[in-house]
Design a protein around this motif. Structure first.
Motif, mmCIF file in Angstrom:
data_model
loop_
_atom_site.group_PDB
_atom_site.id
_atom_site.type_symbol
_atom_site.label_atom_id
_atom_site.label_comp_id
_atom_site.label_asym_id
_atom_site.label_seq_id
_atom_site.Cartn_x
_atom_site.Cartn_y
_atom_site.Cartn_z
ATOM 1 N N GLY A 153 0.623 -1.051 -0.016
ATOM 2 C CA GLY A 153 -0.084 0.117 -0.180
ATOM 3 C C GLY A 153 0.826 1.246 -0.073
ATOM 4 O O GLY A 153 2.028 1.410 0.523
ATOM 5 N N ILE A 154 0.256 2.291 -0.929
ATOM 6 C CA ILE A 154 0.762 3.717 -0.771
ATOM 7 C C ILE A 154 -0.187 4.599 -0.116
ATOM 8 O O ILE A 154 -0.941 4.891 -1.047
ATOM 9 N N CYS A 155 0.141 5.476 1.136
ATOM 10 C CA CYS A 155 -1.223 6.008 1.210
ATOM 11 C C CYS A 155 -0.551 6.983 2.359
ATOM 12 O O CYS A 155 0.469 6.864 2.679
ATOM 13 N N LEU A 156 -1.412 7.808 2.816
ATOM 14 C CA LEU A 156 -1.362 8.613 4.210
ATOM 15 C C LEU A 156 -1.749 7.861 5.481
ATOM 16 O O LEU A 156 -2.718 6.890 5.243
ATOM 17 N N ALA A 157 -0.717 8.199 6.472
ATOM 18 C CA ALA A 157 -1.253 7.613 7.792
ATOM 19 C C ALA A 157 -0.635 8.481 8.907
ATOM 20 O O ALA A 157 0.486 9.013 8.949
ATOM 21 N N ARG A 158 -1.734 8.739 9.782
ATOM 22 C CA ARG A 158 -1.101 9.395 11.164
ATOM 23 C C ARG A 158 -0.610 8.549 11.958
ATOM 24 O O ARG A 158 0.368 8.993 12.860
ATOM 25 N N HIS A 159 -1.097 7.252 12.235
ATOM 26 C CA HIS A 159 -0.595 6.216 13.041
ATOM 27 C C HIS A 159 -0.393 5.125 12.244
ATOM 28 O O HIS A 159 -1.294 4.636 11.847
ATOM 29 N N THR A 160 0.582 4.242 12.555
ATOM 30 C CA THR A 160 0.865 3.024 11.849
ATOM 31 C C THR A 160 0.214 1.892 12.611
ATOM 32 O O THR A 160 0.579 1.835 13.856
ATOM 33 N N ASP A 207 -10.498 15.416 11.092
ATOM 34 C CA ASP A 207 -10.985 15.348 12.311
ATOM 35 C C ASP A 207 -9.893 14.706 13.278
ATOM 36 O O ASP A 207 -8.758 14.254 12.746
ATOM 37 N N ILE A 208 -10.255 14.770 14.466
ATOM 38 C CA ILE A 208 -9.176 14.302 15.619
ATOM 39 C C ILE A 208 -8.570 12.922 15.122
ATOM 40 O O ILE A 208 -9.506 12.150 15.066
ATOM 41 N N GLY A 209 -7.323 12.725 15.247
ATOM 42 C CA GLY A 209 -6.697 11.697 15.009
ATOM 43 C C GLY A 209 -6.551 11.142 13.721
ATOM 44 O O GLY A 209 -6.089 10.017 13.407
ATOM 45 N N LEU A 212 -5.292 14.051 8.155
ATOM 46 C CA LEU A 212 -5.265 15.426 7.772
ATOM 47 C C LEU A 212 -5.395 16.565 9.197
ATOM 48 O O LEU A 212 -5.825 17.762 8.896
ATOM 49 N N PHE A 213 -5.379 15.850 10.326
ATOM 50 C CA PHE A 213 -5.696 16.663 11.398
ATOM 51 C C PHE A 213 -4.738 17.748 11.533
ATOM 52 O O PHE A 213 -5.314 18.879 12.066
ATOM 53 N N PRO A 214 -3.317 17.988 11.088
ATOM 54 C CA PRO A 214 -2.606 18.973 11.231
ATOM 55 C C PRO A 214 -3.191 20.196 10.470
ATOM 56 O O PRO A 214 -3.131 21.235 10.981
ATOM 57 N N ILE A 215 -4.152 20.083 9.390
ATOM 58 C CA ILE A 215 -4.682 21.118 8.884
ATOM 59 C C ILE A 215 -5.856 21.619 9.891
ATOM 60 O O ILE A 215 -5.911 22.968 9.888
ATOM 61 N N ALA A 216 -6.576 21.105 10.544
ATOM 62 C CA ALA A 216 -7.487 21.632 11.457
ATOM 63 C C ALA A 216 -6.744 22.155 12.672
ATOM 64 O O ALA A 216 -7.062 23.382 13.290
ATOM 65 N N VAL A 217 -5.724 21.666 13.079
ATOM 66 C CA VAL A 217 -4.742 22.291 13.955
ATOM 67 C C VAL A 217 -4.358 23.614 13.815
ATOM 68 O O VAL A 217 -4.328 24.691 14.501
#
Length: 306
Positions: A153-160, A207-209, A212-217
């Motif tokens: 897989g090639i994708c985005l992820a906030r937590h592995t 959304d939190i977690g 793309l949460f850094p955008i909301a931050v």
């Protein structure tokens, strides 16, 4: 234990004999290709059938036909010998020998010029490898790979996820944009204060977690308190809503640069952008990789597309 016993005792050379018998269509033709006697071919086939306790070939047909279990054994044997013949290619000197199919799960709208350069390089070096690409959301990609599906897989992820390996490929820089039909498109002397009350188009993944949460931050930290006029999980729809003036929103700069949209969208302050969102390659820790999967991961990591 029974399966392990069979794997430990099976003579792999006999599987090669089965492949040749099938490809040549007769015992005599197989013997000629293997440069052994017809009797030796027949004995090898008999030994394989005894080890598997199953009839594999229907005798007295021209060409010889396989039983259902024979066809299944043939598929297994072909997979094994494709991997064996690929070992030399893994050294890099005979990359053209590597062949087969890699299933890739890829998040939509990932853009990076060096990623494109890598795909050009990989195609030239491994012309016989086929890529089977499926586009999914990052969350679905991670869920699929966690189930040990035969895929990378090639994708985005906030937590592995705990069961997955990951390597950072590159980061997508997000900037704020407005569209042609928005009042800010033709405004002058814009700064962050100019954006404080503007409506926003937001991704569900802000959304939190989520990834793309850094955008909301960023919006919270800089006092961008305008209402959310639309939510979506689709980048194309975000672009459409921004273009038509429903609000401003964050978009990956490399995606915009790679499309016809630049003249219809305006990048807004701050000049340095909003956030860097990492893109990773993922695979399961406890699923054995095929040789070509391992080579793809090795090559894309070493290519350095960051």
């Amino acid at each position: 234990m029974i399966q392990q016993k069979l794997a430990d005792s099976l003579n792999w050379t006999l599987l090669h004999v089965l492949i040749v018998i099938y490809e040549e269509g007769s015992i005599s033709a197989a013997a000629s290709r293997l440069n052994i006697t017809q009797s030796a071919v027949s004995q090898n086939l008999k030994k394989l059938e005894e080890q598997l306790d199953s009839q594999l070939v229907i005798r007295n047909t021209k060409p010889l036909k396989l039983t259902p279990i024979g066809h299944y054994c043939l598929q297994v044997a072909q997979t094994i010998f494709t991997e064996i013949t690929s070992i030399e290619a893994m050294k890099g000197s005979n990359s053209h020998l590597l062949e087969g199919e890699i299933k890739l799960l890829v998040a939509s709208r990932i853009h990076n010029p060096k990623y494109d350069d890598f795909l050009v390089y990989f195609k030239h070096k491994y012309p016989n490898i086929t890529l089977d690409l499926t586009v999914k959301s990052s969350r679905d990609i991670l869920n699929d790979i966690e189930q040990k599906n035969p895929a990378v897989g090639i994708c985005l992820a906030r937590h592995t996820p705990e069961l997955l390996n990951q390597k950072l490929l590159f980061k997508q820089r997000y900037y704020l944009y407005c569209g042609y039909h928005h009042p800010l498109f033709s405004a002058t002397d814009l700064n962050l204060d100019s954006l404080s009350k503007e409506d926003f188009i937001a991704f569900h993944s802000e959304d939190i977690g989520e990834v793309l949460f850094p955008i909301a931050v960023f919006k919270e930290t800089h006092g961008l308190t305008g209402r959310i006029s639309a939510y979506t999980n689709n980048l194309d729809e975000v672009v459409r809503l921004i273009y038509t003036g429903y609000g401003i929103g964050a978009l990956p700069d490399q995606f915009i640069a790679a499309t016809y949209l630049e003249s219809n969208l305006r990048r807004l302050p701050p000049e340095e952008g909003v956030a860097d969102i990492p893109v990773y390659i993922f695979w399961h820790k406890h699923r054995a990789l095929s040789l070509i999967e391992a080579k793809f991961i090795e090559e894309i990591v070493e290519f350095d597309i960051s």
